[in-house]
Each structure stands twice: as structure tokens, then as C-alpha cells.
Write a protein that holds these residues in place. Structure first.
Motif, PDB file in Angstrom:
ATOM      1  N   GLY A  25       1.836  -9.868   2.012  1.00 23.89           N
ATOM      2  CA  GLY A  25       1.349  -9.869   3.293  1.00 23.89           C
ATOM      3  C   GLY A  25       1.161  -7.856   2.903  1.00 23.89           C
ATOM      4  N   CYS A  26      -0.250  -7.056   4.186  1.00 25.46           N
ATOM      5  CA  CYS A  26      -0.135  -6.065   4.265  1.00 25.46           C
ATOM      6  C   CYS A  26      -1.267  -5.641   4.355  1.00 25.46           C
ATOM      7  CB  CYS A  26      -0.583  -5.342   2.859  1.00 25.46           C
ATOM      8  SG  CYS A  26      -0.365  -3.520   2.836  1.00 25.46           S
ATOM      9  N   ARG A  27      -1.163  -4.880   5.785  1.00 28.52           N
ATOM     10  CA  ARG A  27      -2.795  -4.633   6.697  1.00 28.52           C
ATOM     11  C   ARG A  27      -2.648  -3.127   5.787  1.00 28.52           C
ATOM     12  NH1 ARG A  27       1.294  -7.421  10.152  1.00 28.52           N
ATOM     13  NH2 ARG A  27       0.001  -9.268  10.747  1.00 28.52           N
ATOM     14  N   ASN A  28      -2.549  -2.462   5.172  1.00 28.59           N
ATOM     15  CA  ASN A  28      -3.136  -0.803   5.427  1.00 28.59           C
ATOM     16  C   ASN A  28      -4.392  -1.383   4.591  1.00 28.59           C
ATOM     17  OD1 ASN A  28      -0.664   0.647   5.442  1.00 28.59           O
ATOM     18  ND2 ASN A  28       0.526  -0.465   4.476  1.00 28.59           N
ATOM     19  N   HIS A  29      -4.816  -2.205   3.395  1.00 31.29           N
ATOM     20  CA  HIS A  29      -5.572  -2.352   2.805  1.00 31.29           C
ATOM     21  C   HIS A  29      -5.741  -0.973   1.939  1.00 31.29           C
ATOM     22  CE1 HIS A  29      -6.893  -6.441   5.426  1.00 31.29           C
ATOM     23  NE2 HIS A  29      -5.829  -5.977   4.790  1.00 31.29           N
ATOM     24  N   CYS A  30      -5.378  -0.064   1.679  1.00 32.14           N
ATOM     25  CA  CYS A  30      -6.553   1.041   0.468  1.00 32.14           C
ATOM     26  C   CYS A  30      -6.969   0.768  -0.105  1.00 32.14           C
ATOM     27  CB  CYS A  30      -4.450   1.418  -0.022  1.00 32.14           C
ATOM     28  SG  CYS A  30      -2.964   1.470   0.954  1.00 32.14           S
ATOM     29  N   PRO A  31      -7.762   2.062   0.014  1.00 22.78           N
ATOM     30  CA  PRO A  31      -9.285   1.502  -1.170  1.00 22.78           C
ATOM     31  C   PRO A  31      -8.353   1.559  -2.482  1.00 22.78           C
ATOM     32  CG  PRO A  31      -9.488   2.880   0.996  1.00 22.78           C
ATOM     33  CD  PRO A  31      -8.451   2.729   1.063  1.00 22.78           C
ATOM     34  N   GLY A  32      -8.660   1.019  -3.436  1.00 25.58           N
ATOM     35  CA  GLY A  32      -8.062   0.706  -4.672  1.00 25.58           C
ATOM     36  C   GLY A  32      -7.030   0.337  -5.189  1.00 25.58           C
ATOM     37  N   CYS A  33      -6.382  -0.319  -3.912  1.00 28.11           N
ATOM     38  CA  CYS A  33      -4.958  -0.974  -4.474  1.00 28.11           C
ATOM     39  C   CYS A  33      -5.253  -2.225  -5.485  1.00 28.11           C
ATOM     40  CB  CYS A  33      -5.031  -1.732  -3.150  1.00 28.11           C
ATOM     41  SG  CYS A  33      -3.257  -3.463  -3.706  1.00 28.11           S
ATOM     42  N   PHE A  34      -4.189  -1.507  -6.124  1.00 30.33           N
ATOM     43  CA  PHE A  34      -4.464  -2.499  -7.783  1.00 30.33           C
ATOM     44  C   PHE A  34      -3.779  -3.919  -7.944  1.00 30.33           C
ATOM     45  CE2 PHE A  34      -0.056  -1.113  -7.405  1.00 30.33           C
ATOM     46  CZ  PHE A  34       0.550  -2.086  -7.924  1.00 30.33           C
ATOM     47  N   THR A  38      -2.395  -9.428  -2.606  1.00 25.93           N
ATOM     48  CA  THR A  38      -1.168  -9.089  -1.962  1.00 25.93           C
ATOM     49  C   THR A  38      -1.212  -8.979  -0.491  1.00 25.93           C
ATOM     50  OG1 THR A  38      -0.707  -7.284  -2.166  1.00 25.93           O
ATOM     51  CG2 THR A  38       0.349  -9.202  -4.220  1.00 25.93           C
ATOM     52  N   TRP A  39      -2.161  -8.787   0.446  1.00 28.61           N
ATOM     53  CA  TRP A  39      -2.482  -8.929   1.760  1.00 28.61           C
ATOM     54  C   TRP A  39      -2.363  -9.509   1.944  1.00 28.61           C
ATOM     55  CZ3 TRP A  39      -7.631  -5.097   0.701  1.00 28.61           C
ATOM     56  CH2 TRP A  39      -7.746  -4.485   0.043  1.00 28.61           C
ATOM     57  N   ASP A  40      -2.958 -10.639   1.888  1.00 25.09           N
ATOM     58  CA  ASP A  40      -2.442 -11.569   2.293  1.00 25.09           C
ATOM     59  C   ASP A  40      -1.006 -12.579   2.545  1.00 25.09           C
ATOM     60  OD1 ASP A  40      -2.770 -14.900   2.900  1.00 25.09           O
ATOM     61  OD2 ASP A  40      -3.781 -15.614   1.126  1.00 25.09           O
ATOM     62  N   GLY A  71       5.508  -4.128  -2.699  1.00 28.27           N
ATOM     63  CA  GLY A  71       4.407  -5.862  -1.841  1.00 28.27           C
ATOM     64  C   GLY A  71       3.238  -5.366  -2.520  1.00 28.27           C
ATOM     65  N   GLY A  72       2.723  -6.143  -1.887  1.00 32.54           N
ATOM     66  CA  GLY A  72       2.149  -6.691  -0.421  1.00 32.54           C
ATOM     67  C   GLY A  72       3.086  -5.423   0.476  1.00 32.54           C
ATOM     68  N   GLU A  73       3.375  -5.659   1.885  1.00 32.45           N
ATOM     69  CA  GLU A  73       4.582  -4.160   2.415  1.00 32.45           C
ATOM     70  C   GLU A  73       5.212  -5.307   3.544  1.00 32.45           C
ATOM     71  OE1 GLU A  73       3.650  -1.197   3.897  1.00 32.45           O
ATOM     72  OE2 GLU A  73       5.215  -1.878   4.720  1.00 32.45           O
TER      73      GLU A  73
HETATM   74  S1  SF4 Z   1       0.260  -3.146  -1.355  1.00 31.94           S
HETATM   75 FE1  SF4 Z   1      -0.107  -0.909  -1.212  1.00 31.94          FE
HETATM   76  S2  SF4 Z   1      -1.503  -0.382  -2.569  1.00 31.94           S
HETATM   77 FE2  SF4 Z   1      -2.173  -2.104  -1.367  1.00 31.94          FE
HETATM   78  S3  SF4 Z   1      -3.148  -2.175   0.159  1.00 31.94           S
HETATM   79 FE3  SF4 Z   1      -0.960  -2.348   0.982  1.00 31.94          FE
HETATM   80  S4  SF4 Z   1       0.798  -0.347   0.707  1.00 31.94           S
HETATM   81 FE4  SF4 Z   1      -1.936   0.310  -0.550  1.00 31.94          FE
END
Ligand code: SF4
Length: 187
Positions: A25-34, A38-40, A71-73
Motif C-alpha cells: 500500500g502506497c499513495r505516493n506513486h513516485c514516477p520511476g518507483c521500482f 506494492t502500491w496496491d 514498502g510500499g509505505e
Molecule cells: S513505494 Fe516508495 S518509491 Fe514507490 S511510490 Fe511508494 S514511496 Fe515512492
């Protein structure tokens, strides 16, 4: 809470040999996240007492320096209650081992103030168990593979244990203290 993986021998996400947990789970959605999978929030498997017990057992070796949560976050509000409970148990069981945590949020803007976007009733306790916090979004334009323990130059490796000791950990008194690394390339 769900998690993507647990490593019982991690030498990449903090100093020494560590046990690490990758929450989902992560709502940051950084462009280029590897690891966009794991955002789900339901990515991977449910995190249960069994996983918590596995982590506690895996840390019961002299060669394990500490635990890292990433994470994720970990600081998404949905994840904070279970991460806090886990860190509480780790610190009570292994007071001599260190805890690192990675977040895409910014400590003084999102986590410390009560009006911060990710501040919850669990945030302060969760932070109290973290010795070193790597904070900030991943920024592709500032990516630098020579950096230790972080992916882009805007991210910080914050020595929260020292900041707490020196009274620099509140929204009013905030002053960043970097974790000292001999060969760091922070600038
Ligand atoms: S998992 Fe980390 S790098 Fe990827 S979108 Fe989230 S905060 Fe950004």
C-alpha cells in the motif's frame, strides 16, 4: 495489513545484517518507483500473528543488527496500527537492536504535526521506536546509484534517536540530524 515479502537476511536496507518487512500500500506513486506492484494495499499476503512471530524469531541471532520496515509505505494510516504493534514488540524483545524505516513522506511536513497528512493516533508511538528514518519521495531526476541507503538525492537518512535525545523531534523544535556515515555522499 498486507505485505510483499519478509527477508531474514537483508544487507541492503540499513547497516549490518537485518530482518526486513515490505508492507503493501502506497499513495505516493513516485514516477520511476521500482516496485509499483506494492502500491496496491492488497498486494502479497495478509500480515498475521504468524508473520509477526516469524520476524521476532528471525531476529533472535547475534548476527542480526536490527530490523527495517519498508514498502510500499509503512506510514499509510492503514498500516500504522500493525507496524506500531510490531515495532513495540521488537523494541521490548530486543532493546539493543536498531530499527530503520523507509517512508516516501516527509517527517516534519506529513508525520510530525497533528495536521500532517499522515499523522494518526499511532504516528508518535511508531516514530518513537524508529532509530533511523529514510524519508522523502523517490525523485527520478535526482536518482543517484552512488548514494548509500537511499535512491535519490532529496531523500534523507535521519537519526531520529539522536533528534529525540536532543529535543529536535517536535513540529516546533524540528531540526534534521543526519545519520553519520563514514563514506556518505550526501551533497
Ligand atoms: S513505494 Fe516508495 S518509491 Fe514507490 S511510490 Fe511508494 S514511496 Fe515512492
Amino acid at each position: 495489513m498486507y505485505y510483499g515479502k519478509i527477508k531474514d537476511w537483508d544487507i541492503a536496507d540499513g547497516p549490518g545484517v537485518r530482518v526486513s518487512l515490505f508492507v503493501s500500500g502506497c499513495r505516493n506513486h513516485c514516477p520511476g518507483c521500482f516496485q509499483p506492484d506494492t502500491w496496491d494495499f492488497c498486494y502479497g499476503k495478509p500480515y498475521t500473528d504468524k508473520e509477526e512471530g516469524f520476524i521476532i524469531d528471525a531476529m533472535n541471532h547475534d548476527y542480526i543488527q536490527g530490523f527495517t520496515c519498508l514498502g510500499g509505505e509503512p506510514f499509510e494510516p492503514e498500516n500504522q496500527p500493525e507496524v506500531t504493534a510490531l515495532l513495540r514488540r521488537i523494541k521490548r524483545t530486543y532493546p539493543g537492536k536498531d530499527v530503520w524505516c523507509y517512508t516516501g513522506y516527509t517527517l516534519e511536513r506529513d508525520l510530525l504535526p497533528e495536521e500532517g497528512g499522515r499523522h494518526t493516533p499511532f504516528t508518535e508511538e511508531m516514530l518513537s521506536y524508529i532509530d533511523v528514518l529514510v524519508d522523502g519521495r523517490f525523485v527520478m531526476e535526482r536518482k543517484d546509484i552512488s548514494l548509500q541507503f537511499r535512491g535519490s538525492r532529496n531523500q534523507r537518512v535521519l537519526h531520529l534517536a539522536k533528534m529525540r535525545k536532543e529535543g529536535k523531534m517536535t513540529a516546533e523544535t524540528f531540526e534534521a540530524v543526519w545519520w553519520p556515515v563514514e563514506d556518505r555522499k550526501f551533497q
